[in-house]
Motif scaffolding. Structure first.
Motif, PDB file in Angstrom:
ATOM      1  N   PHE A  85      -2.367  11.386 -24.403  1.00  0.00           N
ATOM      2  CA  PHE A  85      -2.314  10.434 -23.299  1.00  0.00           C
ATOM      3  C   PHE A  85      -1.586  11.085 -22.134  1.00  0.00           C
ATOM      4  O   PHE A  85      -0.827  12.049 -22.312  1.00  0.00           O
ATOM      5  N   GLN A  86      -1.847  10.556 -20.938  1.00  0.00           N
ATOM      6  CA  GLN A  86      -1.244  11.102 -19.727  1.00  0.00           C
ATOM      7  C   GLN A  86      -0.373  10.047 -19.064  1.00  0.00           C
ATOM      8  O   GLN A  86      -0.748   8.864 -18.994  1.00  0.00           O
ATOM      9  N   LEU A  87       0.775  10.492 -18.597  1.00  0.00           N
ATOM     10  CA  LEU A  87       1.748   9.615 -17.957  1.00  0.00           C
ATOM     11  C   LEU A  87       2.062  10.124 -16.558  1.00  0.00           C
ATOM     12  O   LEU A  87       2.007  11.327 -16.302  1.00  0.00           O
ATOM     13  N   LYS A  88       2.417   9.188 -15.682  1.00  0.00           N
ATOM     14  CA  LYS A  88       2.892   9.542 -14.349  1.00  0.00           C
ATOM     15  C   LYS A  88       4.068   8.628 -14.011  1.00  0.00           C
ATOM     16  O   LYS A  88       4.067   7.452 -14.380  1.00  0.00           O
ATOM     17  N   ALA A  89       5.039   9.182 -13.340  1.00  0.00           N
ATOM     18  CA  ALA A  89       6.241   8.405 -13.028  1.00  0.00           C
ATOM     19  C   ALA A  89       6.028   7.542 -11.787  1.00  0.00           C
ATOM     20  O   ALA A  89       5.391   7.969 -10.818  1.00  0.00           O
ATOM     21  N   ASP A  90       6.550   6.317 -11.827  1.00  0.00           N
ATOM     22  CA  ASP A  90       6.491   5.452 -10.652  1.00  0.00           C
ATOM     23  C   ASP A  90       7.631   5.801  -9.692  1.00  0.00           C
ATOM     24  O   ASP A  90       8.365   6.780  -9.899  1.00  0.00           O
ATOM     25  N   GLY A  91       7.787   5.003  -8.661  1.00  0.00           N
ATOM     26  CA  GLY A  91       8.815   5.292  -7.661  1.00  0.00           C
ATOM     27  C   GLY A  91      10.226   5.254  -8.201  1.00  0.00           C
ATOM     28  O   GLY A  91      11.145   5.824  -7.582  1.00  0.00           O
ATOM     29  N   ASN A  92      10.419   4.615  -9.344  1.00  0.00           N
ATOM     30  CA  ASN A  92      11.751   4.543  -9.961  1.00  0.00           C
ATOM     31  C   ASN A  92      11.925   5.531 -11.099  1.00  0.00           C
ATOM     32  O   ASN A  92      12.930   5.499 -11.823  1.00  0.00           O
ATOM     33  N   TRP A 150       0.835  -1.189   0.000  1.00  0.00           N
ATOM     34  CA  TRP A 150       0.000   0.000   0.000  1.00  0.00           C
ATOM     35  C   TRP A 150       0.878   1.250   0.000  1.00  0.00           C
ATOM     36  O   TRP A 150       2.040   1.172   0.378  1.00  0.00           O
ATOM     37  N   PRO A 151       0.364   2.406  -0.442  1.00  0.00           N
ATOM     38  CA  PRO A 151      -1.006   2.698  -0.889  1.00  0.00           C
ATOM     39  C   PRO A 151      -1.229   2.291  -2.335  1.00  0.00           C
ATOM     40  O   PRO A 151      -0.275   2.004  -3.071  1.00  0.00           O
ATOM     41  N   VAL A 152      -2.511   2.306  -2.734  1.00  0.00           N
ATOM     42  CA  VAL A 152      -2.899   2.102  -4.125  1.00  0.00           C
ATOM     43  C   VAL A 152      -3.933   3.179  -4.487  1.00  0.00           C
ATOM     44  O   VAL A 152      -4.396   3.931  -3.632  1.00  0.00           O
ATOM     45  N   ILE A 153      -4.276   3.200  -5.753  1.00  0.00           N
ATOM     46  CA  ILE A 153      -5.242   4.176  -6.253  1.00  0.00           C
ATOM     47  C   ILE A 153      -6.552   3.477  -6.614  1.00  0.00           C
ATOM     48  O   ILE A 153      -6.539   2.430  -7.278  1.00  0.00           O
ATOM     49  N   VAL A 154      -7.652   4.072  -6.174  1.00  0.00           N
ATOM     50  CA  VAL A 154      -8.978   3.650  -6.610  1.00  0.00           C
ATOM     51  C   VAL A 154      -9.547   4.777  -7.463  1.00  0.00           C
ATOM     52  O   VAL A 154      -9.581   5.930  -7.029  1.00  0.00           O
ATOM     53  N   LYS A 155      -9.961   4.458  -8.692  1.00  0.00           N
ATOM     54  CA  LYS A 155     -10.533   5.498  -9.546  1.00  0.00           C
ATOM     55  C   LYS A 155     -11.626   4.902 -10.425  1.00  0.00           C
ATOM     56  O   LYS A 155     -11.646   3.695 -10.692  1.00  0.00           O
ATOM     57  N   HIS A 161      -4.875   3.691   1.784  1.00  0.00           N
ATOM     58  CA  HIS A 161      -3.709   3.138   2.473  1.00  0.00           C
ATOM     59  C   HIS A 161      -3.962   1.780   3.113  1.00  0.00           C
ATOM     60  O   HIS A 161      -3.090   1.243   3.805  1.00  0.00           O
ATOM     61  N   GLY A 162      -5.143   1.221   2.921  1.00  0.00           N
ATOM     62  CA  GLY A 162      -5.441  -0.078   3.497  1.00  0.00           C
ATOM     63  C   GLY A 162      -6.779  -0.606   3.022  1.00  0.00           C
ATOM     64  O   GLY A 162      -7.498   0.054   2.254  1.00  0.00           O
ATOM     65  N   LEU A 163      -7.111  -1.807   3.463  1.00  0.00           N
ATOM     66  CA  LEU A 163      -8.315  -2.489   2.988  1.00  0.00           C
ATOM     67  C   LEU A 163      -9.591  -1.715   3.295  1.00  0.00           C
ATOM     68  O   LEU A 163     -10.480  -1.601   2.453  1.00  0.00           O
ATOM     69  N   ARG A 164      -9.700  -1.193   4.517  1.00  0.00           N
ATOM     70  CA  ARG A 164     -10.933  -0.500   4.885  1.00  0.00           C
ATOM     71  C   ARG A 164     -11.134   0.734   4.006  1.00  0.00           C
ATOM     72  O   ARG A 164     -12.229   0.970   3.500  1.00  0.00           O
ATOM     73  N   GLU A 165     -10.086   1.534   3.838  1.00  0.00           N
ATOM     74  CA  GLU A 165     -10.181   2.721   2.984  1.00  0.00           C
ATOM     75  C   GLU A 165     -10.536   2.334   1.553  1.00  0.00           C
ATOM     76  O   GLU A 165     -11.342   2.995   0.894  1.00  0.00           O
ATOM     77  N   VAL A 207      -5.433   0.384  -9.173  1.00  0.00           N
ATOM     78  CA  VAL A 207      -4.145   0.421  -9.873  1.00  0.00           C
ATOM     79  C   VAL A 207      -3.044   0.816  -8.900  1.00  0.00           C
ATOM     80  O   VAL A 207      -3.306   1.375  -7.830  1.00  0.00           O
ATOM     81  N   GLU A 208      -1.823   0.536  -9.318  1.00  0.00           N
ATOM     82  CA  GLU A 208      -0.687   0.866  -8.460  1.00  0.00           C
ATOM     83  C   GLU A 208      -0.568   2.380  -8.271  1.00  0.00           C
ATOM     84  O   GLU A 208      -0.953   3.174  -9.130  1.00  0.00           O
ATOM     85  N   TYR A 209      -0.026   2.776  -7.137  1.00  0.00           N
ATOM     86  CA  TYR A 209       0.193   4.181  -6.825  1.00  0.00           C
ATOM     87  C   TYR A 209       1.459   4.659  -7.526  1.00  0.00           C
ATOM     88  O   TYR A 209       2.518   4.026  -7.423  1.00  0.00           O
ATOM     89  N   LEU A 210       1.349   5.774  -8.216  1.00  0.00           N
ATOM     90  CA  LEU A 210       2.477   6.359  -8.937  1.00  0.00           C
ATOM     91  C   LEU A 210       2.809   7.705  -8.293  1.00  0.00           C
ATOM     92  O   LEU A 210       2.069   8.673  -8.463  1.00  0.00           O
ATOM     93  N   PRO A 211       3.895   7.792  -7.550  1.00  0.00           N
ATOM     94  CA  PRO A 211       4.173   9.001  -6.761  1.00  0.00           C
ATOM     95  C   PRO A 211       4.889  10.117  -7.517  1.00  0.00           C
ATOM     96  O   PRO A 211       5.061  11.215  -6.986  1.00  0.00           O
ATOM     97  N   GLY A 212       5.305   9.862  -8.757  1.00  0.00           N
ATOM     98  CA  GLY A 212       6.156  10.818  -9.459  1.00  0.00           C
ATOM     99  C   GLY A 212       5.421  11.910 -10.208  1.00  0.00           C
ATOM    100  O   GLY A 212       4.220  12.134 -10.036  1.00  0.00           O
ATOM    101  N   ALA A 213       6.158  12.600 -11.069  1.00  0.00           N
ATOM    102  CA  ALA A 213       5.624  13.718 -11.853  1.00  0.00           C
ATOM    103  C   ALA A 213       4.588  13.227 -12.857  1.00  0.00           C
ATOM    104  O   ALA A 213       4.577  12.056 -13.255  1.00  0.00           O
TER     105      ALA A 213
END
Length: 328
Positions: free
Chosen positions: A146-153, A42-47, A61-65, A79-85
């Motif tokens: 299209f829109q892109l977001k960077a992952d943790g790497n 966690w965290p992940v994205i719900v959309k 950040h967890g199952l209940r949320e 989907v996975e959380y993407l923290p970057g730009a």
């Protein structure tokens, strides 16, 4: 005929789940979870599967949320959380399916899902490769993005794509790339070349407020000092409105208490006196209202002058800051 009206491409772009399935396996597609049980980090994205502009996107950040967020939306996607730009990539494909333009831009300030501040970027090889893979896989024509977001790497991952004009594709027009006009030219069977102005790097957008005068007039009376000229220079919004008025067939009258040679003052500010129907210099013991006609509007930075004209003539009186609302 619709530009980018291919029904299969439009249907695929409309649903994030369909987009993910179509490009599954590509290293630029984020990880998608079929169920909450699959999530180990966690965290992940719900959309929402059917959504745009970031509406409904929730970081959990967890199952209940996650369960709470999923219950509040129709057809949620995990989907996975993407923290970057985050960037948007504006593209154009011609009638021969040639990718004519790839234009990345940042999303530095966003209001209601629309980018208000964009920094124009060069298309790096990884961004260009993603654009070409999407273009090769789908039937596209005209503007799309299209829109892109960077992952943790720092690796770009796809958020969504759409086969339509984006709200801030105007940023590309500032760069010299008029994508809607290119679509018209493409449908006229003309081959296209994207001629970029590389010196435009930043685009700021804002909300422009326009007003309409519910008053018929044939003449604009305008003051000189601090209305038409300020600190020796022509006031841009006043000049723009006067030229707009001339184009609309209005007469322009300069009405001033200027103490010096008016012709010389106008010339020093690079204003041609020929734009005025006449120039009236008023004495200190005279009222400007006595020169103003009933079918006119009056522009003056000085409040007592506006108040006097408004009382005596009952016509619209405008301060300089009001003029910009009337510029089309």
């Amino acid at each position: 005929m619709l530009v980018n009206g291919n029904p299969r491409s439009a249907a695929l772009a409309r649903r994030k789940s369909a987009t993910h399935r179509r490009f599954a396996g590509a290293d630029w597609v984020p990880r998608v979870f079929d169920s909450l049980e699959e999530i180990s980090e966690w965290p992940v994205i719900v959309k929402p599967d059917l959504g745009q502009g970031g509406v409904g996107v929730t970081l959990v950040h967890g199952l209940r949320e996650a369960r709470d967020a999923m219950q509040k939306m129709q057809d949620p996607v995990l989907v996975e959380y993407l923290p970057g730009a985050e960037i948007t990539v504006d593209c154009f494909t011609d009638r021969k399916r040639k990718l004519v333009w790839i234009g990345p831009r940042t999303r530095e300030r966003v209001r209601a899902g629309i980018t208000m501040r964009s920094r124009l970027l060069d298309a790096t090889p990884d961004i260009e490769a993603i654009a070409r893979e999407i273009n090769d896989a789908l039937e596209l024509r005209g503007p799309w993005f299209f829109q892109l977001k960077a992952d943790g790497n720092g690796r770009w991952k796809l958020l969504e794509m759409s086969c339509r004009v984006a709200g801030t594709m105007v940023a590309q027009r500032a760069r010299g790339i008029n994508l809607p006009l290119m679509a018209v030219q493409d449908f006229l069977e003309r081959d296209l070349i994207a001629l970029e102005n590389p010196h435009v790097k930043l685009v700021e957008r804002n909300i422009a407020t326009r007003a309409e005068l519910d008053f018929e007039y044939d003449t604009v009376f305008v003051d000189l000092d601090d209305t038409l000229i300020l600190n020796g220079f022509a006031v841009p919004q006043t000049m723009a409105f006067l030229y707009q008025s001339i184009a609309a067939g209005k007469k322009i009258v300069l009405l001033t208490r200027h103490r010096f040679d008016v012709a010389k003052t106008l010339a020093s500010a690079r204003i041609d006196s020929g734009i005025f129907e006449r120039i009236v210099v008023v004495r200190d013991d005279e009222s400007k209202a006595d020169y103003v006609t009933p079918t006119s509007i009056f522009i003056d930075n000085h409040f007592p002058e506006r108040l006097n004209v408004a009382k005596k003539r009952a016509i619209p009186v405008l301060d300089v800051d009001m003029v910009e609302f009337l510029i089309r």
